[in-house]
Design an enzyme around this catalytic site. Structure first.
Site, PDB file in Angstrom:
ATOM      1  N   SER A  87       0.817  -1.218   0.000  1.00  0.00           N
ATOM      2  CA  SER A  87       0.000   0.000   0.000  1.00  0.00           C
ATOM      3  C   SER A  87       0.849   1.265   0.000  1.00  0.00           C
ATOM      4  O   SER A  87       0.410   2.299  -0.504  1.00  0.00           O
ATOM      5  CB  SER A  87      -0.921   0.020   1.223  1.00  0.00           C
ATOM      6  OG  SER A  87      -1.908  -0.962   1.100  1.00  0.00           O
ATOM      7  N   GLU A 260     -10.066   7.046   2.214  1.00  0.00           N
ATOM      8  CA  GLU A 260      -9.671   5.652   2.034  1.00  0.00           C
ATOM      9  C   GLU A 260     -10.633   4.697   2.733  1.00  0.00           C
ATOM     10  O   GLU A 260     -10.907   4.844   3.926  1.00  0.00           O
ATOM     11  CB  GLU A 260      -8.257   5.405   2.584  1.00  0.00           C
ATOM     12  CG  GLU A 260      -7.807   3.976   2.285  1.00  0.00           C
ATOM     13  CD  GLU A 260      -6.592   3.510   3.075  1.00  0.00           C
ATOM     14  OE1 GLU A 260      -5.869   2.656   2.564  1.00  0.00           O
ATOM     15  OE2 GLU A 260      -6.379   3.982   4.210  1.00  0.00           O
ATOM     16  N   HIS A 269      -6.696  -9.631   3.734  1.00  0.00           N
ATOM     17  CA  HIS A 269      -5.576 -10.339   4.377  1.00  0.00           C
ATOM     18  C   HIS A 269      -6.096 -11.483   5.245  1.00  0.00           C
ATOM     19  O   HIS A 269      -5.462 -12.530   5.345  1.00  0.00           O
ATOM     20  CB  HIS A 269      -4.765  -9.381   5.251  1.00  0.00           C
ATOM     21  CG  HIS A 269      -3.838  -8.493   4.477  1.00  0.00           C
ATOM     22  ND1 HIS A 269      -2.723  -8.962   3.832  1.00  0.00           N
ATOM     23  CD2 HIS A 269      -3.870  -7.156   4.242  1.00  0.00           C
ATOM     24  CE1 HIS A 269      -2.095  -7.952   3.233  1.00  0.00           C
ATOM     25  NE2 HIS A 269      -2.780  -6.843   3.457  1.00  0.00           N
ATOM     26  N   ASP A 307      -5.519   0.524  -4.564  1.00  0.00           N
ATOM     27  CA  ASP A 307      -4.054   0.541  -4.627  1.00  0.00           C
ATOM     28  C   ASP A 307      -3.502  -0.797  -5.109  1.00  0.00           C
ATOM     29  O   ASP A 307      -2.387  -0.882  -5.599  1.00  0.00           O
ATOM     30  CB  ASP A 307      -3.459   0.933  -3.268  1.00  0.00           C
ATOM     31  CG  ASP A 307      -4.044   0.141  -2.106  1.00  0.00           C
ATOM     32  OD1 ASP A 307      -4.975  -0.664  -2.320  1.00  0.00           O
ATOM     33  OD2 ASP A 307      -3.561   0.331  -0.977  1.00  0.00           O
ATOM     34  N   HIS A 308      -4.315  -1.861  -4.970  1.00  0.00           N
ATOM     35  CA  HIS A 308      -3.931  -3.223  -5.370  1.00  0.00           C
ATOM     36  C   HIS A 308      -5.097  -4.107  -4.979  1.00  0.00           C
ATOM     37  O   HIS A 308      -6.060  -3.622  -4.377  1.00  0.00           O
ATOM     38  CB  HIS A 308      -2.657  -3.679  -4.636  1.00  0.00           C
ATOM     39  CG  HIS A 308      -2.763  -3.529  -3.145  1.00  0.00           C
ATOM     40  ND1 HIS A 308      -3.511  -4.389  -2.360  1.00  0.00           N
ATOM     41  CD2 HIS A 308      -2.284  -2.581  -2.303  1.00  0.00           C
ATOM     42  CE1 HIS A 308      -3.457  -3.986  -1.106  1.00  0.00           C
ATOM     43  NE2 HIS A 308      -2.728  -2.879  -1.034  1.00  0.00           N
ATOM     44  N   HIS A 407      -1.021  -9.625  -0.955  1.00  0.00           N
ATOM     45  CA  HIS A 407      -1.583  -8.883  -2.088  1.00  0.00           C
ATOM     46  C   HIS A 407      -1.364  -9.655  -3.381  1.00  0.00           C
ATOM     47  O   HIS A 407      -0.586 -10.604  -3.405  1.00  0.00           O
ATOM     48  CB  HIS A 407      -0.902  -7.514  -2.227  1.00  0.00           C
ATOM     49  CG  HIS A 407      -1.093  -6.627  -1.042  1.00  0.00           C
ATOM     50  ND1 HIS A 407      -0.432  -5.432  -0.893  1.00  0.00           N
ATOM     51  CD2 HIS A 407      -1.865  -6.760   0.065  1.00  0.00           C
ATOM     52  CE1 HIS A 407      -0.798  -4.864   0.245  1.00  0.00           C
ATOM     53  NE2 HIS A 407      -1.664  -5.654   0.850  1.00  0.00           N
TER      54      HIS A 407
HETATM   55 ZN   LIG Z   1      -2.594  -4.926   2.537  1.00  0.00          ZN
END
Ligand SMILES: [Zn+2]
Length: 443
Positions: A87, A260, A269, A307-308, A407
């Site tokens: 991130s 965010e 996660h 962001d991913h 990720h």
């Molecule tokens: Zn993460």
């Protein structure tokens, strides 16, 4: 006839001058920018949110707010020997247009500070704010505000939130999120310094709703805020976004606001699909609020991306042509919440605990696996042994797939609305998003 003649003359003139485009539309006027980042929100999270809203397969599928605003895709890889970003590197890319290494917060590969769009906004006299459900000084918001070699330097990042100066001004007029521990309220602590700088201060969601002027801050939990579905206010991010827009509204020179949805990533996660759907609902509601603001204030540009992606989420598993959001929604809390309850009362069976929080029927072997996981965790094996076992049962029973606790490198979607939105169409690198935004914000 005249029109055709005029056009052909124009084409000829363009050809002569070597101009490649006939588009003479003036650059759109962008007074305010709202940049929203769903941390870890890969495409599968957006699809999951759509079918979560629809419910049973076969029901009418309505486009979500993400579907309505979709314009393109973005690559997310960092500047190092992996395609998979963290991130911090991604926030730095999205904030400044500069690719860096995993862990970098507002610095390039030589660890030198980069110029972010929030800094650019500040220099132009715009008001600035960050909103997050994580600590306000966590990697993603930090990438816009601070410049440090490692995302783990939480204290230094917080210090920069308070004392870094751009054009003789502090970086932020507004911060809303978690992270009280990094802004101590003792004498001389960062919270007191902010009070001396004139910041209105709130320490709970309820106090936040009473903030009525800038500069202002609301830090509502010690670290990250509780997960959406584990609280009485599952739409907390939309409340925070509403408050931010209310406070930033009507500024002469405009504003830059970063929002965010931090914990989509944390659910990813944890491979916890129920948790992820709750965070997606909250983030979607916040995006709807931002879009409504643009409808009322057409000089505002709204850009949304991730962001991913996190966890390698996919919808369908075990060879079945099925994904069952209705099964996921038979669970009312995150796996970590349920695990804590099971650990707090070890004398009660996990089956009995499960019924407090879920209508989903678990098989004998699933209950045995969860009971065994509880025993292993009590014996000291891992912090997440039990919650992982719960997440796995929910995933299996809903045909949800996960590939990793980390990720992944898949591209992310880009959504945009307002003046200049068309610039974000098609494929782009995440650094291009920043470059386009900084161009549109240029005064
Ligand atoms: Zn993460």
């Amino acid at each position: 006839m005249f029109k055709r003649l005029a056009l052909s003359t124009l084409v000829a003139a363009a050809a002569l001058s070597g101009c490649s485009s006939l588009n003479t539309t003036p650059a759109p006027k962008v007074n305010n920018v709202i940049f929203m980042i769903g941390d870890g929100m890969g495409p599968a999270f957006i699809t999951a949110h759509r079918y979560d809203r629809a419910g049973e397969p076969g029901r009418q599928v309505e486009p979500t707010i993400f579907d309505q605003l979709l314009v393109g895709m973005a690559a997310t890889h960092p500047a190092e020997d992996t395609w998979v970003t963290d991130s911090a590197a991604s926030a730095t890319a999205l904030a400044s247009g500069v690719k860096s290494y995993n862990g970098a917060v507002g610095v390039d590969t030589d660890k030198l500070p980069v110029r972010t769009m929030l800094e650019q906004a500040r220099k132009a006299g715009m008001h600035t704010g960050v909103v997050a459900t994580s600590e306000v000084n966590h990697a993603t918001p930090a990438g816009f505000v601070a410049n440090v070699a490692s995302r783990r330097m939480y204290e230094i990042i917080a210090e920069q939130y308070v004392n870094k100066r751009i054009a003789d001004q502090s970086m932020l007029d507004l911060m809303i999120g978690g992270g009280q521990r990094y802004f101590p309220r003792e004498e001389g602590g960062l919270a007191e310094q902010l009070a001396e700088q004139g910041f209105q201060q709130a320490w709970s969601l309820e106090e936040m709703t009473k903030l009525d002027a800038l500069p202002a801050m609301a830090l509502m939990s010690d670290r990250g805020m509780p997960f959406a579905i584990d609280t009485d206010t599952p739409k907390r991010l939309s409340l925070m976004t509403d408050k931010a827009l209310e406070l930033l509204d009507g500024q002469d020179k405009g504003f830059f606001l970063m929002v965010e949805g931090s914990q989509i990533d944390w659910c990813g996660h944890a491979n916890d699909i129920r948790c992820a759907l709750g965070e997606m609902q909250d983030f979607a509601k916040a995006v709807e609020r931002a879009k409504a603001y643009v409808d009322d204030n057409p000089d505002t540009l709204l850009v949304i991306t991730a962001d991913h992606s996190t966890g390698g989420l996919t919808l369908g598993s075990q060879g079945e042509y099925a994904w069952l959001p209705t099964a996921v929604n038979q669970v009312s809390r995150t796996s970590s919440y349920i695990a804590e309850a099971m650990l707090a009362e070890p004398e009660r069976s996990v089956a009995s605990h499960w019924q407090d929080h879920a209508k989903m029927t678990l098989s004998e072997s699933q209950l045995a696996a969860i009971e065994e996981a509880r025993e292993r965790q009590v014996a000291g094996e891992g912090r997440y042994t039990l919650s992982n076992a719960i997440s796995k049962a929910v995933a299996d029973n809903s045909y949800t797939g996960w590939t990793t606790s980390g990720h992944t490198a898949v591209d992310v979607t880009v959504m945009a609305y307002g003046p200049g939105a068309e610039q974000f169409a098609g494929y782009q690198d995440n650094t291009d998003i920043a470059k386009k935004l900084m161009g549109l914000m240029a005064r």
